[in-house]
Design a protein around this motif. Structure first.
Motif, PDB file in Angstrom:
ATOM      1  N   ARG A 193      21.856 -10.949  -6.146  1.00  0.00           N
ATOM      2  CA  ARG A 193      21.392 -11.402  -4.832  1.00  0.00           C
ATOM      3  C   ARG A 193      20.404 -10.415  -4.215  1.00  0.00           C
ATOM      4  NH1 ARG A 193      26.757 -13.585  -4.488  1.00  0.00           N
ATOM      5  NH2 ARG A 193      26.624 -15.858  -4.450  1.00  0.00           N
ATOM      6  N   GLU A 194      20.318  -9.205  -4.766  1.00  0.00           N
ATOM      7  CA  GLU A 194      19.317  -8.251  -4.268  1.00  0.00           C
ATOM      8  C   GLU A 194      18.035  -8.290  -5.082  1.00  0.00           C
ATOM      9  OE1 GLU A 194      21.151  -4.385  -4.014  1.00  0.00           O
ATOM     10  OE2 GLU A 194      22.839  -5.190  -2.873  1.00  0.00           O
ATOM     11  N   ALA A 195      17.980  -9.156  -6.095  1.00  0.00           N
ATOM     12  CA  ALA A 195      16.815  -9.182  -6.984  1.00  0.00           C
ATOM     13  C   ALA A 195      15.847 -10.315  -6.640  1.00  0.00           C
ATOM     14  CB  ALA A 195      17.265  -9.298  -8.424  1.00  0.00           C
ATOM     15  N   LEU A 196      16.353 -11.526  -6.510  1.00  0.00           N
ATOM     16  CA  LEU A 196      15.517 -12.663  -6.106  1.00  0.00           C
ATOM     17  C   LEU A 196      16.370 -13.507  -5.171  1.00  0.00           C
ATOM     18  CD1 LEU A 196      13.686 -14.036  -9.316  1.00  0.00           C
ATOM     19  CD2 LEU A 196      12.608 -13.271  -7.211  1.00  0.00           C
ATOM     20  N   ALA A 197      15.760 -14.078  -4.168  1.00  0.00           N
ATOM     21  CA  ALA A 197      16.527 -14.846  -3.175  1.00  0.00           C
ATOM     22  C   ALA A 197      17.284 -15.975  -3.866  1.00  0.00           C
ATOM     23  CB  ALA A 197      15.596 -15.408  -2.118  1.00  0.00           C
ATOM     24  N   ARG A 198      18.587 -15.997  -3.740  1.00  0.00           N
ATOM     25  CA  ARG A 198      19.401 -16.921  -4.540  1.00  0.00           C
ATOM     26  C   ARG A 198      20.237 -17.874  -3.704  1.00  0.00           C
ATOM     27  NH1 ARG A 198      19.262 -14.345  -9.448  1.00  0.00           N
ATOM     28  NH2 ARG A 198      17.052 -14.184  -9.686  1.00  0.00           N
ATOM     29  N   THR A 199      20.146 -17.829  -2.406  1.00  0.00           N
ATOM     30  CA  THR A 199      21.025 -18.677  -1.605  1.00  0.00           C
ATOM     31  C   THR A 199      20.184 -19.668  -0.812  1.00  0.00           C
ATOM     32  OG1 THR A 199      20.986 -16.960   0.061  1.00  0.00           O
ATOM     33  CG2 THR A 199      22.890 -17.008  -1.402  1.00  0.00           C
ATOM     34  N   PRO A 200      20.709 -20.809  -0.469  1.00  0.00           N
ATOM     35  CA  PRO A 200      22.052 -21.288  -0.812  1.00  0.00           C
ATOM     36  C   PRO A 200      22.054 -21.917  -2.190  1.00  0.00           C
ATOM     37  CG  PRO A 200      20.932 -22.885   0.563  1.00  0.00           C
ATOM     38  CD  PRO A 200      19.953 -21.754   0.353  1.00  0.00           C
ATOM     39  N   GLU A 201      23.036 -21.611  -2.976  1.00  0.00           N
ATOM     40  CA  GLU A 201      23.018 -22.030  -4.368  1.00  0.00           C
ATOM     41  C   GLU A 201      23.185 -23.529  -4.563  1.00  0.00           C
ATOM     42  OE1 GLU A 201      21.975 -20.876  -7.031  1.00  0.00           O
ATOM     43  OE2 GLU A 201      21.433 -19.140  -5.834  1.00  0.00           O
ATOM     44  N   ALA A 202      24.348 -24.052  -4.186  1.00  0.00           N
ATOM     45  CA  ALA A 202      24.627 -25.464  -4.455  1.00  0.00           C
ATOM     46  C   ALA A 202      23.629 -26.367  -3.730  1.00  0.00           C
ATOM     47  CB  ALA A 202      26.054 -25.804  -4.048  1.00  0.00           C
ATOM     48  N   ALA A 203      23.265 -25.972  -2.518  1.00  0.00           N
ATOM     49  CA  ALA A 203      22.329 -26.796  -1.751  1.00  0.00           C
ATOM     50  C   ALA A 203      20.970 -26.876  -2.439  1.00  0.00           C
ATOM     51  CB  ALA A 203      22.180 -26.231  -0.340  1.00  0.00           C
ATOM     52  N   LYS A 204      20.595 -25.772  -3.078  1.00  0.00           N
ATOM     53  CA  LYS A 204      19.305 -25.754  -3.778  1.00  0.00           C
ATOM     54  C   LYS A 204      19.307 -26.757  -4.941  1.00  0.00           C
ATOM     55  CE  LYS A 204      17.695 -21.565  -4.349  1.00  0.00           C
ATOM     56  NZ  LYS A 204      17.683 -20.263  -5.029  1.00  0.00           N
ATOM     57  N   TRP A 205      20.364 -26.702  -5.737  1.00  0.00           N
ATOM     58  CA  TRP A 205      20.456 -27.658  -6.856  1.00  0.00           C
ATOM     59  C   TRP A 205      20.537 -29.094  -6.340  1.00  0.00           C
ATOM     60  CZ3 TRP A 205      20.844 -26.557 -12.277  1.00  0.00           C
ATOM     61  CH2 TRP A 205      20.831 -25.202 -12.595  1.00  0.00           C
ATOM     62  N   ALA A 206      21.313 -29.270  -5.288  1.00  0.00           N
ATOM     63  CA  ALA A 206      21.459 -30.621  -4.725  1.00  0.00           C
ATOM     64  C   ALA A 206      20.114 -31.129  -4.215  1.00  0.00           C
ATOM     65  CB  ALA A 206      22.495 -30.616  -3.605  1.00  0.00           C
ATOM     66  N   ALA A 207      19.341 -30.231  -3.604  1.00  0.00           N
ATOM     67  CA  ALA A 207      18.031 -30.641  -3.094  1.00  0.00           C
ATOM     68  C   ALA A 207      17.099 -31.064  -4.227  1.00  0.00           C
ATOM     69  CB  ALA A 207      17.407 -29.501  -2.292  1.00  0.00           C
ATOM     70  N   PHE A 208      17.293 -30.479  -5.396  1.00  0.00           N
ATOM     71  CA  PHE A 208      16.494 -30.877  -6.561  1.00  0.00           C
ATOM     72  C   PHE A 208      16.978 -32.212  -7.138  1.00  0.00           C
ATOM     73  CE2 PHE A 208      13.394 -27.765  -8.050  1.00  0.00           C
ATOM     74  CZ  PHE A 208      13.643 -26.678  -7.237  1.00  0.00           C
ATOM     75  N   GLY A 209      18.155 -32.651  -6.708  1.00  0.00           N
ATOM     76  CA  GLY A 209      18.637 -33.951  -7.172  1.00  0.00           C
ATOM     77  C   GLY A 209      19.837 -33.893  -8.103  1.00  0.00           C
ATOM     78  N   TRP A 210      20.491 -32.747  -8.156  1.00  0.00           N
ATOM     79  CA  TRP A 210      21.674 -32.611  -9.015  1.00  0.00           C
ATOM     80  C   TRP A 210      22.953 -32.924  -8.236  1.00  0.00           C
ATOM     81  CZ3 TRP A 210      22.214 -29.829 -14.025  1.00  0.00           C
ATOM     82  CH2 TRP A 210      20.982 -29.672 -14.686  1.00  0.00           C
TER      83      TRP A 210
END
Lengths: 283, 349
Positions: A193-210
């Protein structure tokens, strides 16, 4: 013989399977005196659920056309998958002592050409989900109802190619694809989480359609429920289960270590770790 | 006020437009990617790869096609139109296209994946290496705009694709000359059990080798024309150029042989060494590629290892990012035109 271990696999509990996976992994780690034991201990619970609850396969026939495919993107997690495949009877347990040695069938980074049951060559991160997209397309083309599981890591979500595959899986409505993210928040140089912005996780995948679920990846009941929901989901979406796991789970003195990506364990500590595990052998 | 290039001599920025007299360019003005390779008075065939793939697909259910938003520009559309359910439009995403081709191959299919050579070689390399070549999967990567076949500039000119792919174990590398060979090679690489990278000449492709009674054989170099003074060892469309140069040089009493080497890897060392060992000829390699790491250096290394010591020269592109411009202009500027080849050979004799 169709081994659907969830149904046919006797009365062995998932907790006992996870315990055995941890124990196999510790024994392999001891062979090399170091390694990705933290990942194996952390992922043992989710592998217990994939290999002893969710997936259909025949232990003696790793190429069986009807099997659910398990693609390990993260080659360095091979120690964890070997541990699960040994417990499943896909690999013989007498090869534990060869882990990472010359001429072994169990190299430290998982490769399809070395190991029965190892479906792809992982290690160069950001490849697995894309290959899984193609294989899931192939399964559909053959009208093969098998599922395609891809275990990837949180660090791997930094690779752009992973997101090409994320979009492609939605484009092709790959409802036979189940991505499993082992989110332990550790990559080579430190916390993910200190390397590349990773949140929000599930919401990101859901926004892509998963169809996205996020769970405690060391909670067997939560894992079973999530895998059941992923398989049963009626929509055309590909499915992802984000598993928040703890590196070195189950061995408290290792869990406490700050750097856990690739750990060095002193010779006496392997004995100590095994003793801790053996003292808590589940039914 | 004059702006000096910030990083010295490599900048191509000019203070003003200065038209040049294009030598032998016939007034070519366009840098468009659709610029014809060499159509002046020559017979051409439309989309030979696409039609060959369609024929192949009629005979083999395992053939599937993928493209990364370039199906129309790689002649894949011919196949896609004939077999829409066997074509996968993967979008502008070469990494997942290559990975997905690997996944389809794992499930028993024979995928043909197309894009431009720059994108396959530079962007998707790791994916081709690990998902396809390391596992020796039967994926056929067929790429347009190889070498200098567009005037768009370095973003689209794959001047080092052969150098990049020659280093990849398990990969067969093919550089066909013309329409007939492209069609034959499409069938041949489909029959080959391993991974292949094939350079694609697309659109209206010249028909050259038919009248020599030539037939493509994977892995084989073949003599197209014999001669006593010079041995051209060439691949791709440069074989058509050296055949024309040979005619030109014959008028000056220079007798040139042409050995066509469409398979860059594995190289037909036996035939090349045997031809080069025939006494008294200058060996000139000719390739649509940088002189670094392509056919020329492959042949030079093979001859050295075989103990064949002969005078040796290379026709090829310089070790530079090339200019934008019209293709005939650029081919002449960089030494690939018939005029330029003929002049070079005369200066070397």
């Amino acid at each position: 013989m169709t081994a659907d271990p969830a149904k046919a696999g006797s009365n062995v509990s998932l907790a006992r399977r996870a315990w055995a996976i941890r124990r196999n992994a510790l024994l392999m780690g001891e062979v090399q005196g170091q390694g990705y034991i933290g990942q194996a201990l952390g992922a043992a619970d989710l592998l217990a659920v994939t290999h002893f609850h969710a997936m259909r396969y025949r232990p003696g026939e790793p190429e069986w056309e009807g099997r659910d495919r398990f693609y390990l993107s993260i080659g360095h997690y091979a120690i964890a998958l070997y541990a699960a495949m040994i417990e499943a009877g896909i690999l013989p347990d007498d090869e534990i002592a060869t882990y990472g040695m010359d001429d072994s069938r169990l190299p430290m980074s998982g490769m399809a050409s070395y190991t029965p049951g190892m479906e792809i060559t992982g290690g160069s991160l950001g490849h697995g989900l894309g290959i899984a997209v193609g294989a899931a397309l192939g399964l559909k083309r053959k009208q093969n109802p098998a599922f395609l599981y891809n275990l990837l890591s949180d660090g791997e979500l930094g690779e752009g190619s992973t997101w090409e595959a994320v979009m492609s899986a939605v484009q092709w409505k790959l409802d036979n694809l189940i991505a499993v993210v082992d989110f332990n928040n550790q990559q080579a140089d430190g916390p993910t989480r200190e390397a590349l912005a990773r949140t929000p996780e599930a919401a990101k995948w859901a926004a892509f359609g998963w169809y996205a679920q996020e769970i405690d990846g060391n909670d067997l009941n939560a894992l079973v429920a999530a895998f059941d929901a992923a398989r049963a989901h009626a929509g055309p979406e590909p499915r992802v289960i984000i598993c928040n796991t703890r590196m070195c789970k189950g061995i408290p003195f290792l869990e406490a270590r700050e750097k856990t990506h690739f750990i060095r364990v002193e010779p006496d500590e392997w004995t100590k770790a095994l003793a801790i595990l053996d003292a808590e052998k589940p039914e | 006020m004059t702006h000096e290039p910030p990083f010295g001599a490599h900048s191509r920025r000019k203070s003003k437009y200065t038209p040049r007299v294009a030598p032998g360019a016939g007034g070519a003005r366009t840098s468009a990617m659709i610029a014809s390779l060499d159509a002046e008075g020559r017979e051409t065939v439309a989309a030979p790869f696409g039609h060959a793939l369609r024929e192949l697909a009629a005979a083999r259910d395992d053939i599937v096609g993928l493209s990364a938003d370039l199906s129309k520009y790689t002649d894949m559309h011919v196949f896609a139109n004939a077999y829409p359910d066997r074509f996968y439009q993967m979008g502008m995403a070469e990494q997942v296209m290559i990975s997905a081709a690997a996944g389809l191959a794992r499930e028993g299919f024979t995928p043909f994946a197309t894009t431009y050579a720059v994108f396959a070689s530079r962007r998707a390399y790791d994916f081709i290496a690990m998902a396809i070549a390391e596992e020796n999967l039967p994926v056929k990567i067929v790429c347009a705009l190889p070498g200098l076949t567009t005037g768009y500039g370095p973003s689209h000119q794959a001047t080092e694709d052969l150098a990049i792919f020659r280093g990849m174990p398990n990969l067969t590398v093919v550089d066909p000359c013309d329409a007939v060979e492209t069609a034959q090679a499409t069938h041949a690489i489909a029959a080959h059990p391993g991974p292949v990278y094939m350079r694609l000449l697309r659109g209206k492709v010249p028909d050259v080798l038919g009248r020599y009674g030539y037939k493509f054989k994977l892995g084989k170099a073949q003599t197209i024309r014999d001669g006593r003074d010079v041995l051209f060892v060439s691949s791709g469309f440069m074989t058509m150029r050296v055949l024309d140069a040979a005619e030109r040089l014959a008028a000056d009493d220079v007798d040139c042989a042409v050995l066509h080497v469409p398979t860059i890897k594995p190289l037909d060392v036996e035939t090349i060494a045997a031809e080069a060992a025939k006494s008294g000829r200058l060996v000139v390699t000719a390739e649509n590629h940088t002189v670094i790491g392509g056919l020329g250096e492959a042949v030079a290394g093979a001859l050295m290892r075989a103990g064949v010591h002969v005078p040796f020269r290379q026709v090829g592109l310089p070790d530079e990012f090339l200019d934008a411009g019209a293709l005939p202009t650029l081919h002449h500027q960089y030494g690939l035109s018939v005029d330029a080849i003929s002049a070079s050979v005369k200066s070397w004799l």
